[in-house]
Design a protein around this motif. Structure first.
Motif, PDB file in Angstrom:
ATOM      1  N   PHE A 115       0.834  -1.195   0.000  1.00  0.00           N
ATOM      2  CA  PHE A 115       0.000   0.000   0.000  1.00  0.00           C
ATOM      3  C   PHE A 115       0.870   1.248   0.000  1.00  0.00           C
ATOM      4  CE2 PHE A 115      -3.409   2.790   1.006  1.00  0.00           C
ATOM      5  CZ  PHE A 115      -2.959   3.639   1.994  1.00  0.00           C
ATOM      6  N   ALA A 168       1.127   5.295   3.545  1.00  0.00           N
ATOM      7  CA  ALA A 168       2.098   4.424   4.190  1.00  0.00           C
ATOM      8  C   ALA A 168       3.129   5.298   4.893  1.00  0.00           C
ATOM      9  CB  ALA A 168       2.773   3.532   3.154  1.00  0.00           C
ATOM     10  N   THR A 199      -6.270   0.230   3.249  1.00  0.00           N
ATOM     11  CA  THR A 199      -4.895  -0.118   2.917  1.00  0.00           C
ATOM     12  C   THR A 199      -4.718  -1.541   2.414  1.00  0.00           C
ATOM     13  OG1 THR A 199      -4.418  -0.843   5.159  1.00  0.00           O
ATOM     14  CG2 THR A 199      -4.139   1.499   4.710  1.00  0.00           C
TER      15      THR A 199
END
Length: 123
Positions: free
Chosen positions: A47, A61, A105
């Motif tokens: 992600f 992230a 995510t």
């Protein structure tokens, strides 16, 4: 069905910037959460960033927080990933994805994927 096509990848030196675009067709992106993922050679897809359909909520992230910015233009069915201060470890194929809002995510929550665009950052 939603078709996604990424563009904007390329070769850049460390510290440089790139702006990735994702164009959607087949259905409006309204009510879809959008995400960017990346996959480096020999590594799992990870992600990078996501954005809710309204554009008001974004997630990143930790590795890209403060350097990358995700945005979207629902009227034009476009999603962007502005990448600044690029590092060699950002080298990967970058994928745009669409899923139920919010998608978060987890890659498995995204139903539609583009073919990817290569980003290479030289030291």
């Amino acid at each position: 069905q939603v078709q996604l096509v990424e563009s904007g990848g390329g070769l850049v030196q460390a510290g440089g910037s790139l702006r990735l675009s994702c164009a959607a067709s087949g259905r409006t992106l309204n009510n879809y959460g959008m995400g960017w993922f990346r996959q480096a050679p020999g590594k799992e897809r990870e992600f990078v960033a996501s954005i809710r359909w309204s554009g008001g909520v974004t997630y990143y992230a930790d590795s890209v927080k403060g350097r990358f910015t995700i945005s979207r233009d629902n009227a034009k069915n476009l999603v962007f990933l502005q990448m600044n201060d690029l590092k060699p470890e950002d080298t990967a194929v970058y994928y745009c994805a669409a899923g139920p809002n919010p998608s978060g995510t987890t890659a498995a929550r995204y139903a539609y994927w583009g073919q990817g665009t290569q980003v290479t950052v030289s030291a």
